[in-house]
Design a protein around this motif. Structure first.
Motif, mmCIF file in Angstrom:
data_model
loop_
_atom_site.group_PDB
_atom_site.id
_atom_site.type_symbol
_atom_site.label_atom_id
_atom_site.label_comp_id
_atom_site.label_asym_id
_atom_site.label_seq_id
_atom_site.Cartn_x
_atom_site.Cartn_y
_atom_site.Cartn_z
ATOM 1 N N ILE A 82 0.887 -1.165 0.000
ATOM 2 C CA ILE A 82 0.000 0.000 0.000
ATOM 3 C C ILE A 82 0.921 1.208 0.000
ATOM 4 N N PRO A 83 1.050 1.904 -1.145
ATOM 5 C CA PRO A 83 2.019 2.999 -1.237
ATOM 6 C C PRO A 83 1.699 4.133 -0.274
ATOM 7 N N GLU A 84 2.719 4.920 0.017
ATOM 8 C CA GLU A 84 2.556 6.036 0.938
ATOM 9 C C GLU A 84 1.550 7.036 0.380
ATOM 10 N N TYR A 85 0.798 7.645 1.287
ATOM 11 C CA TYR A 85 -0.174 8.670 0.917
ATOM 12 C C TYR A 85 0.579 9.964 0.607
ATOM 13 N N ASN A 86 0.250 10.617 -0.490
ATOM 14 C CA ASN A 86 0.988 11.798 -0.946
ATOM 15 C C ASN A 86 1.010 12.940 0.064
ATOM 16 N N PHE A 87 -0.079 13.145 0.780
ATOM 17 C CA PHE A 87 -0.173 14.271 1.699
ATOM 18 C C PHE A 87 -0.045 13.823 3.151
ATOM 19 N N GLY A 88 0.623 12.702 3.389
ATOM 20 C CA GLY A 88 0.696 12.136 4.729
ATOM 21 C C GLY A 88 1.782 12.702 5.598
ATOM 22 N N ASN A 89 2.686 13.495 5.094
ATOM 23 C CA ASN A 89 3.856 14.080 5.754
ATOM 24 C C ASN A 89 4.513 13.109 6.745
ATOM 25 N N ARG A 90 4.739 13.508 7.975
ATOM 26 C CA ARG A 90 5.483 12.656 8.913
ATOM 27 C C ARG A 90 4.648 11.503 9.470
ATOM 28 N N PHE A 91 3.349 11.527 9.272
ATOM 29 C CA PHE A 91 2.475 10.468 9.786
ATOM 30 C C PHE A 91 2.303 9.325 8.799
ATOM 31 N N ASN A 92 3.059 9.338 7.711
ATOM 32 C CA ASN A 92 2.918 8.307 6.690
ATOM 33 C C ASN A 92 3.316 6.941 7.223
ATOM 34 N N HIS A 93 2.885 5.913 6.522
ATOM 35 C CA HIS A 93 3.111 4.537 6.921
ATOM 36 C C HIS A 93 4.207 3.905 6.066
ATOM 37 N N GLU A 94 4.667 2.752 6.490
ATOM 38 C CA GLU A 94 5.624 1.975 5.711
ATOM 39 C C GLU A 94 4.835 1.182 4.670
ATOM 40 N N ALA A 95 5.298 1.159 3.431
ATOM 41 C CA ALA A 95 4.510 0.605 2.322
ATOM 42 C C ALA A 95 4.289 -0.909 2.422
ATOM 43 N N LYS A 96 5.278 -1.671 2.838
ATOM 44 C CA LYS A 96 5.145 -3.136 2.834
ATOM 45 C C LYS A 96 5.195 -3.747 4.225
ATOM 46 N N ARG A 97 4.660 -3.062 5.215
ATOM 47 C CA ARG A 97 4.685 -3.606 6.571
ATOM 48 C C ARG A 97 3.663 -4.734 6.717
ATOM 49 N N PRO A 98 3.882 -5.677 7.651
ATOM 50 C CA PRO A 98 2.872 -6.718 7.897
ATOM 51 C C PRO A 98 1.623 -6.092 8.516
ATOM 52 N N ARG A 99 0.454 -6.522 8.034
ATOM 53 C CA ARG A 99 -0.806 -5.984 8.541
ATOM 54 C C ARG A 99 -1.638 -7.105 9.147
ATOM 55 N N LYS A 100 -2.212 -6.833 10.288
ATOM 56 C CA LYS A 100 -2.989 -7.841 10.999
ATOM 57 C C LYS A 100 -4.359 -8.011 10.353
ATOM 58 N N LEU A 101 -4.807 -9.261 10.242
ATOM 59 C CA LEU A 101 -6.130 -9.571 9.717
ATOM 60 C C LEU A 101 -7.034 -9.971 10.870
ATOM 61 N N LEU A 102 -8.275 -9.548 10.821
ATOM 62 C CA LEU A 102 -9.225 -9.807 11.897
ATOM 63 C C LEU A 102 -10.140 -10.961 11.519
#
Length: 160
Positions: free
Chosen positions: A71-91
């Motif tokens: 999930i690529p970084e959000y263009n306007f996310g500045n310092r609060f942006n996320h890592e693109a390929k981090r593991p994500r928890k499924l519920l």
């Protein structure tokens, strides 16, 4: 008595699809899982960005994780942006996780994400399949069968 129809999920907006998964794997059971995301990840997905082409799911410490989803970084996310390929928890429910863990450990099956979408209430969901890998000769057989069905449908339409 009639066989019940398989469960179809209420998909409103499909963001990413793994089209190759149904060719590479023999899909057995499909589950719908929630996705734990940060704010910028949700905004990026709502913009239609994201890829699950080379991703898979893994069970670690009683939880299911989506690994290698991009999930690529959000263009306007500045310092609060996320890592693109981090593991994500499924519920998923505990009973479903236990069933998946047993199938993966015992039967040598794989957890493959088929699609990421937003449901009717606006929640991000993952369509997760319990699948078994196909060998090269199985893939050829699958192609033959699919083409034969297409040809049979064509002939029936012409004569019918």
């Amino acid at each position: 008595m009639a066989r019940p129809k398989p469960v179809t999920f209420d998909k409103k907006k499909v963001v990413a699809e793994n089209r190759r998964a149904r060719f590479d794997y023999a899909v057995d059971t499909v589950y719908e899982a929630g996705l734990v995301l940060t704010g910028t990840e949700v905004k990026s997905l709502r913009g239609g960005e994201g890829s699950i082409a080379e991703s898979y799911a893994d069970i670690q410490d009683g939880a299911v994780w989506l690994i290698n989803a991009n999930i690529p970084e959000y263009n306007f996310g500045n310092r609060f942006n996320h890592e693109a390929k981090r593991p994500r928890k499924l519920l998923l429910h505990v009973r479903e996780i236990n069933k998946l863990h047993g199938a993966v450990a015992r039967d040598g099956m794989t957890l493959v994400p088929l699609s990421v979408y937003f449901n009717g209430t606006g929640r991000a969901k993952v369509e997760l399949a319990l699948a078994k890998g196909r060998k090269a000769h199985d893939k050829r057989e699958h192609i033959k069968e699919r083409e034969w069905k297409k040809e049979a449908g064509r002939v029936l339409r012409e004569r019918g």
